[in-house]
Motif scaffolding. Structure first.
Motif, PDB file in Angstrom:
ATOM      1  N   THR A  27      24.443 -53.717  -8.491  1.00  0.00           N
ATOM      2  CA  THR A  27      23.810 -53.723  -9.811  1.00  0.00           C
ATOM      3  C   THR A  27      23.202 -55.090 -10.094  1.00  0.00           C
ATOM      4  N   ARG A  28      23.949 -56.134  -9.810  1.00  0.00           N
ATOM      5  CA  ARG A  28      23.426 -57.480 -10.037  1.00  0.00           C
ATOM      6  C   ARG A  28      22.260 -57.782  -9.102  1.00  0.00           C
ATOM      7  N   LEU A  29      22.360 -57.353  -7.850  1.00  0.00           N
ATOM      8  CA  LEU A  29      21.258 -57.562  -6.904  1.00  0.00           C
ATOM      9  C   LEU A  29      19.984 -56.906  -7.433  1.00  0.00           C
ATOM     10  N   PHE A  30      20.096 -55.657  -7.856  1.00  0.00           N
ATOM     11  CA  PHE A  30      18.926 -54.919  -8.325  1.00  0.00           C
ATOM     12  C   PHE A  30      18.372 -55.450  -9.646  1.00  0.00           C
ATOM     13  N   THR A  31      19.232 -55.946 -10.514  1.00  0.00           N
ATOM     14  CA  THR A  31      18.734 -56.436 -11.799  1.00  0.00           C
ATOM     15  C   THR A  31      18.199 -57.868 -11.690  1.00  0.00           C
ATOM     16  N   GLU A  32      18.844 -58.709 -10.890  1.00  0.00           N
ATOM     17  CA  GLU A  32      18.380 -60.085 -10.732  1.00  0.00           C
ATOM     18  C   GLU A  32      17.208 -60.194  -9.766  1.00  0.00           C
ATOM     19  N   HIS A  33      17.130 -59.276  -8.836  1.00  0.00           N
ATOM     20  CA  HIS A  33      16.082 -59.285  -7.815  1.00  0.00           C
ATOM     21  C   HIS A  33      15.494 -57.872  -7.702  1.00  0.00           C
ATOM     22  N   PRO A  34      14.732 -57.450  -8.713  1.00  0.00           N
ATOM     23  CA  PRO A  34      14.244 -56.064  -8.750  1.00  0.00           C
ATOM     24  C   PRO A  34      13.397 -55.665  -7.537  1.00  0.00           C
ATOM     25  N   GLU A  35      12.845 -56.641  -6.838  1.00  0.00           N
ATOM     26  CA  GLU A  35      12.072 -56.323  -5.632  1.00  0.00           C
ATOM     27  C   GLU A  35      12.928 -55.666  -4.552  1.00  0.00           C
ATOM     28  N   THR A  36      14.238 -55.905  -4.590  1.00  0.00           N
ATOM     29  CA  THR A  36      15.120 -55.305  -3.589  1.00  0.00           C
ATOM     30  C   THR A  36      15.271 -53.802  -3.790  1.00  0.00           C
ATOM     31  N   LEU A  37      15.017 -53.352  -4.979  1.00  0.00           N
ATOM     32  CA  LEU A  37      15.172 -51.937  -5.307  1.00  0.00           C
ATOM     33  C   LEU A  37      14.186 -51.055  -4.538  1.00  0.00           C
ATOM     34  N   LYS A  38      13.065 -51.633  -4.100  1.00  0.00           N
ATOM     35  CA  LYS A  38      12.069 -50.840  -3.373  1.00  0.00           C
ATOM     36  C   LYS A  38      12.622 -50.288  -2.052  1.00  0.00           C
ATOM     37  N   LEU A  39      13.670 -50.906  -1.534  1.00  0.00           N
ATOM     38  CA  LEU A  39      14.288 -50.421  -0.298  1.00  0.00           C
ATOM     39  C   LEU A  39      15.229 -49.238  -0.550  1.00  0.00           C
ATOM     40  N   LYS A  42      15.967 -43.946  -3.890  1.00  0.00           N
ATOM     41  CA  LYS A  42      16.777 -42.991  -4.649  1.00  0.00           C
ATOM     42  C   LYS A  42      17.416 -43.626  -5.883  1.00  0.00           C
ATOM     43  N   PHE A  43      17.394 -44.964  -5.978  1.00  0.00           N
ATOM     44  CA  PHE A  43      17.937 -45.653  -7.147  1.00  0.00           C
ATOM     45  C   PHE A  43      16.845 -46.054  -8.131  1.00  0.00           C
ATOM     46  N   ALA A  44      15.595 -45.854  -7.778  1.00  0.00           N
ATOM     47  CA  ALA A  44      14.470 -46.352  -8.578  1.00  0.00           C
ATOM     48  C   ALA A  44      14.453 -45.811 -10.004  1.00  0.00           C
ATOM     49  N   GLY A  45      14.874 -44.584 -10.210  1.00  0.00           N
ATOM     50  CA  GLY A  45      14.826 -43.988 -11.543  1.00  0.00           C
ATOM     51  C   GLY A  45      16.036 -44.283 -12.405  1.00  0.00           C
ATOM     52  N   ILE A  46      16.969 -45.044 -11.892  1.00  0.00           N
ATOM     53  CA  ILE A  46      18.199 -45.332 -12.640  1.00  0.00           C
ATOM     54  C   ILE A  46      17.969 -46.554 -13.529  1.00  0.00           C
ATOM     55  N   ALA A  47      18.237 -46.406 -14.812  1.00  0.00           N
ATOM     56  CA  ALA A  47      18.106 -47.524 -15.740  1.00  0.00           C
ATOM     57  C   ALA A  47      19.137 -48.598 -15.394  1.00  0.00           C
ATOM     58  N   ASN A  48      18.776 -49.866 -15.599  1.00  0.00           N
ATOM     59  CA  ASN A  48      19.695 -50.966 -15.283  1.00  0.00           C
ATOM     60  C   ASN A  48      21.067 -50.772 -15.918  1.00  0.00           C
ATOM     61  N   GLY A  49      21.097 -50.295 -17.145  1.00  0.00           N
ATOM     62  CA  GLY A  49      22.363 -50.089 -17.837  1.00  0.00           C
ATOM     63  C   GLY A  49      23.212 -48.969 -17.261  1.00  0.00           C
ATOM     64  N   ASP A  50      22.577 -48.064 -16.522  1.00  0.00           N
ATOM     65  CA  ASP A  50      23.304 -46.944 -15.924  1.00  0.00           C
ATOM     66  C   ASP A  50      23.767 -47.219 -14.493  1.00  0.00           C
ATOM     67  N   MET A  51      23.252 -48.284 -13.883  1.00  0.00           N
ATOM     68  CA  MET A  51      23.599 -48.569 -12.485  1.00  0.00           C
ATOM     69  C   MET A  51      25.089 -48.766 -12.245  1.00  0.00           C
ATOM     70  N   PRO A  52      25.790 -49.527 -13.102  1.00  0.00           N
ATOM     71  CA  PRO A  52      27.209 -49.755 -12.826  1.00  0.00           C
ATOM     72  C   PRO A  52      28.048 -48.475 -12.736  1.00  0.00           C
TER      73      PRO A  52
END
Length: 147
Positions: A27-39, A42-52
């Protein structure tokens, strides 16, 4: 005490809750470094608040931390673990080495907050992760992956 032993000294809380810690790290990786989410499409549509609380994010995070625990316990004798890991991440997932470096930094922050990883432990973690990443890079080169 070796760097591996130093990190393992703080690894107990992670082992006790791979899912929770894995979720925190990703969650921290994806929120602090959103560019990592492109890999991880399947997580792209998940809101940051819902990731945990997302089961898939937690499961991947747990899997990642279990593999890292295996690498830590190998204490440098990790070739048999690294080779298939590098192969999957180079040929199947196409994960650039920069993502492992970002994940290592995030992991250090989470371990400091949740497991009490002190300054010496942080330094040991940086050394251990640098060695793992260097081994990944060597395997990537063998595979012709320049990620």
């Amino acid at each position: 005490m070796t760097d591996f032993d130093m990190v393992l000294k703080y690894w107990g809380p992670v082992e006790a809750d791979y899912t929770g810690h894995g979720s925190l790290v990703l969650t921290r990786l994806f929120t602090e470094h959103p560019e990592t989410l492109k890999l991880f499409p399947k997580f792209a549509g998940i809101a940051n608040g819902d990731m945990p609380s997302d089961a898939n994010v937690s499961a991947l995070g747990a899997s990642m931390l279990k593999k890292l625990g295996e690498l830590l316990r190998a204490k440098g004798d990790r070739a048999a673990i690294i080779k298939p890991l590098a192969n999957d991440h180079a040929t199947k997932h196409k994960v650039p080495l920069s993502n492992f470096k970002l994940m290592a930094k995030v992991l250090g922050k989470v371990l400091e907050e949740k497991a009490g990883l002190d300054a010496a432990g942080q330094q040991a973690l940086r050394k251990v992760m640098a060695g793992i990443i260097a081994d990944m890079e060597a395997n990537y080169k063998e595979l012709g992956f320049t990620g």
